[in-house]
Design a protein around this motif. Sequence first.
Motif, PDB file in Angstrom:
ATOM      1  N   GLN A   1     -13.568  44.588 -21.890  1.00  0.00           N
ATOM      2  CA  GLN A   1     -13.058  43.242 -21.681  1.00  0.00           C
ATOM      3  C   GLN A   1     -13.897  42.569 -20.616  1.00  0.00           C
ATOM      4  N   GLN A   2     -14.786  41.674 -21.023  1.00  0.00           N
ATOM      5  CA  GLN A   2     -15.697  41.051 -20.067  1.00  0.00           C
ATOM      6  C   GLN A   2     -15.046  39.903 -19.308  1.00  0.00           C
ATOM      7  N   VAL A   3     -13.985  39.344 -19.876  1.00  0.00           N
ATOM      8  CA  VAL A   3     -13.245  38.268 -19.220  1.00  0.00           C
ATOM      9  C   VAL A   3     -11.780  38.689 -19.194  1.00  0.00           C
ATOM     10  N   LYS A   4     -11.197  38.691 -18.008  1.00  0.00           N
ATOM     11  CA  LYS A   4      -9.828  39.185 -17.880  1.00  0.00           C
ATOM     12  C   LYS A   4      -8.923  38.167 -17.201  1.00  0.00           C
ATOM     13  N   GLN A   5      -7.762  37.993 -17.778  1.00  0.00           N
ATOM     14  CA  GLN A   5      -6.703  37.227 -17.149  1.00  0.00           C
ATOM     15  C   GLN A   5      -5.556  38.209 -16.948  1.00  0.00           C
ATOM     16  N   ASN A   6      -5.349  38.619 -15.724  1.00  0.00           N
ATOM     17  CA  ASN A   6      -4.430  39.725 -15.457  1.00  0.00           C
ATOM     18  C   ASN A   6      -2.966  39.340 -15.441  1.00  0.00           C
ATOM     19  N   SER A   7      -2.685  38.037 -15.423  1.00  0.00           N
ATOM     20  CA  SER A   7      -1.287  37.605 -15.439  1.00  0.00           C
ATOM     21  C   SER A   7      -0.936  37.101 -16.829  1.00  0.00           C
ATOM     22  N   PRO A   8      -0.108  37.836 -17.575  1.00  0.00           N
ATOM     23  CA  PRO A   8       0.255  37.364 -18.922  1.00  0.00           C
ATOM     24  C   PRO A   8       1.115  36.100 -18.883  1.00  0.00           C
ATOM     25  N   SER A   9       1.857  35.925 -17.785  1.00  0.00           N
ATOM     26  CA  SER A   9       2.722  34.754 -17.719  1.00  0.00           C
ATOM     27  C   SER A   9       2.863  34.280 -16.269  1.00  0.00           C
ATOM     28  N   LEU A  10       3.223  32.991 -16.155  1.00  0.00           N
ATOM     29  CA  LEU A  10       3.394  32.363 -14.849  1.00  0.00           C
ATOM     30  C   LEU A  10       4.454  31.278 -14.996  1.00  0.00           C
TER      31      LEU A  10
ATOM     32  N   ARG B   1       5.081  21.300  -8.454  1.00  0.00           N
ATOM     33  CA  ARG B   1       4.341  22.240  -7.591  1.00  0.00           C
ATOM     34  C   ARG B   1       2.955  22.516  -8.159  1.00  0.00           C
ATOM     35  N   ILE B   2       2.201  23.333  -7.444  1.00  0.00           N
ATOM     36  CA  ILE B   2       0.867  23.700  -7.899  1.00  0.00           C
ATOM     37  C   ILE B   2       0.930  24.945  -8.795  1.00  0.00           C
ATOM     38  N   SER B   3       0.192  24.901  -9.883  1.00  0.00           N
ATOM     39  CA  SER B   3       0.026  26.079 -10.739  1.00  0.00           C
ATOM     40  C   SER B   3      -1.378  26.608 -10.510  1.00  0.00           C
ATOM     41  N   ILE B   4      -1.496  27.908 -10.304  1.00  0.00           N
ATOM     42  CA  ILE B   4      -2.799  28.535 -10.107  1.00  0.00           C
ATOM     43  C   ILE B   4      -2.965  29.664 -11.116  1.00  0.00           C
ATOM     44  N   LEU B   5      -3.939  29.510 -11.991  1.00  0.00           N
ATOM     45  CA  LEU B   5      -4.223  30.521 -13.002  1.00  0.00           C
ATOM     46  C   LEU B   5      -5.551  31.173 -12.661  1.00  0.00           C
ATOM     47  N   ASN B   6      -5.596  32.488 -12.763  1.00  0.00           N
ATOM     48  CA  ASN B   6      -6.765  33.241 -12.332  1.00  0.00           C
ATOM     49  C   ASN B   6      -7.482  33.932 -13.481  1.00  0.00           C
ATOM     50  N   CYS B   7      -8.761  34.174 -13.264  1.00  0.00           N
ATOM     51  CA  CYS B   7      -9.603  34.784 -14.289  1.00  0.00           C
ATOM     52  C   CYS B   7     -10.725  35.554 -13.599  1.00  0.00           C
ATOM     53  N   ASP B   8     -11.006  36.750 -14.069  1.00  0.00           N
ATOM     54  CA  ASP B   8     -12.107  37.551 -13.542  1.00  0.00           C
ATOM     55  C   ASP B   8     -13.081  37.880 -14.668  1.00  0.00           C
ATOM     56  N   TYR B   9     -14.350  38.008 -14.335  1.00  0.00           N
ATOM     57  CA  TYR B   9     -15.336  38.372 -15.353  1.00  0.00           C
ATOM     58  C   TYR B   9     -16.267  39.451 -14.814  1.00  0.00           C
ATOM     59  N   THR B  10     -16.913  40.143 -15.712  1.00  0.00           N
ATOM     60  CA  THR B  10     -17.767  41.254 -15.297  1.00  0.00           C
ATOM     61  C   THR B  10     -19.246  41.026 -15.625  1.00  0.00           C
ATOM     62  N   ASN B  11     -19.531  40.177 -16.595  1.00  0.00           N
ATOM     63  CA  ASN B  11     -20.902  39.999 -17.048  1.00  0.00           C
ATOM     64  C   ASN B  11     -21.648  38.985 -16.176  1.00  0.00           C
ATOM     65  N   SER B  12     -22.665  39.441 -15.482  1.00  0.00           N
ATOM     66  CA  SER B  12     -23.432  38.566 -14.585  1.00  0.00           C
ATOM     67  C   SER B  12     -24.248  37.519 -15.337  1.00  0.00           C
TER      68      SER B  12
ATOM     69  N   ALA C   1     -24.938  25.550 -28.697  1.00  0.00           N
ATOM     70  CA  ALA C   1     -23.583  26.039 -28.959  1.00  0.00           C
ATOM     71  C   ALA C   1     -23.565  27.545 -28.776  1.00  0.00           C
ATOM     72  N   GLN C   2     -23.191  27.971 -27.604  1.00  0.00           N
ATOM     73  CA  GLN C   2     -23.155  29.393 -27.319  1.00  0.00           C
ATOM     74  C   GLN C   2     -21.796  29.985 -27.657  1.00  0.00           C
ATOM     75  N   LYS C   3     -21.770  31.258 -28.001  1.00  0.00           N
ATOM     76  CA  LYS C   3     -20.493  31.906 -28.296  1.00  0.00           C
ATOM     77  C   LYS C   3     -19.685  31.998 -27.020  1.00  0.00           C
ATOM     78  N   LEU C   4     -18.367  31.914 -27.179  1.00  0.00           N
ATOM     79  CA  LEU C   4     -17.445  31.995 -26.059  1.00  0.00           C
ATOM     80  C   LEU C   4     -16.781  33.359 -26.030  1.00  0.00           C
ATOM     81  N   VAL C   5     -16.647  33.904 -24.820  1.00  0.00           N
ATOM     82  CA  VAL C   5     -15.904  35.142 -24.613  1.00  0.00           C
ATOM     83  C   VAL C   5     -14.628  34.765 -23.878  1.00  0.00           C
ATOM     84  N   PHE C   6     -13.485  35.050 -24.483  1.00  0.00           N
ATOM     85  CA  PHE C   6     -12.199  34.613 -23.962  1.00  0.00           C
ATOM     86  C   PHE C   6     -11.463  35.732 -23.241  1.00  0.00           C
ATOM     87  N   GLY C   7     -10.631  35.314 -22.279  1.00  0.00           N
ATOM     88  CA  GLY C   7      -9.657  36.224 -21.701  1.00  0.00           C
ATOM     89  C   GLY C   7      -8.443  36.303 -22.607  1.00  0.00           C
ATOM     90  N   GLN C   8      -7.446  37.092 -22.171  1.00  0.00           N
ATOM     91  CA  GLN C   8      -6.266  37.339 -23.013  1.00  0.00           C
ATOM     92  C   GLN C   8      -5.267  36.193 -22.977  1.00  0.00           C
TER      93      GLN C   8
END
Lengths: 114, 117
Positions: free
Chosen positions: A2-11, A17-28, A99-106
């Motif tokens: 999983q090169q792109v990760k969203q670790n919170s399934p729900s919020l 108020r403010i909503s903050i959604l997070n995302c981590d990636y591994t591919n430099s 048009a580059q391919k997109l790698v999505f988080g969950q």
Amino acid sequence: DQQVKQNSPSLSVQEGRISILNCDYTNSMFDYFLWYKKYPAEGPTFLISISSIKDKNEDGRFTVFLNKSAKHLSLHIVPSQPGDSAVYFCAASAGVQGAQKLVFGQGTRLTINP
Amino acid sequence: DAGVTQSPTHLIKTRGQQVTLRCSPKSGHDTVSWYQQALGQGPQFIFQYYEEEERQRGNFPDRFSGHQFPNYSSELNVNALLLGDSALYLCASSLGSVTGGFYNEQFFGPGTRLTVL
């Protein structure tokens, strides 16, 4: 791998108020990042993006922050509105041109409570 | 201006069968990308067609094939269906040419929900 990760399934966030959604990636090699929003029975719709040469991009209530050293990006929604309730996907692309391919988080399901 | 359209909306097949899904790109777009979204997951890139040729391909077996027509519409074919092929199949259209270093936004259709029994 999983090169792109969203670790919170729900919020869940209170309206206004403010909503903050997070995302981590591994591919430099990723150098362009996007957030998509998806309602049920609809395709994902583009929300906001950021190039790797920037660390912040703002569009109205939406701001995306990129921390390249931490390979982390976040989406801030201020103020949150009931219509923001949807599934949010973080996506990454290696290469900006064309048009580059997109790698999505969950995805993260955001619920805005009145 | 019609956006990206996909047909059919829903489809039910049995294992071993073959299926064809269709996509019409947004007006003015010449590139079509296909994604598979399994339940609870993000979309996964299958392949991309530009100028009637497969330009990029993701990590999907040869059972997944496609075609692009001269009018830029596209088909996704899946042979020998497996239960694991049950998913939402999304089509995205964009401009495929390099446009001065800018990212060409991809516009998604509503998807085709495929159920394999």
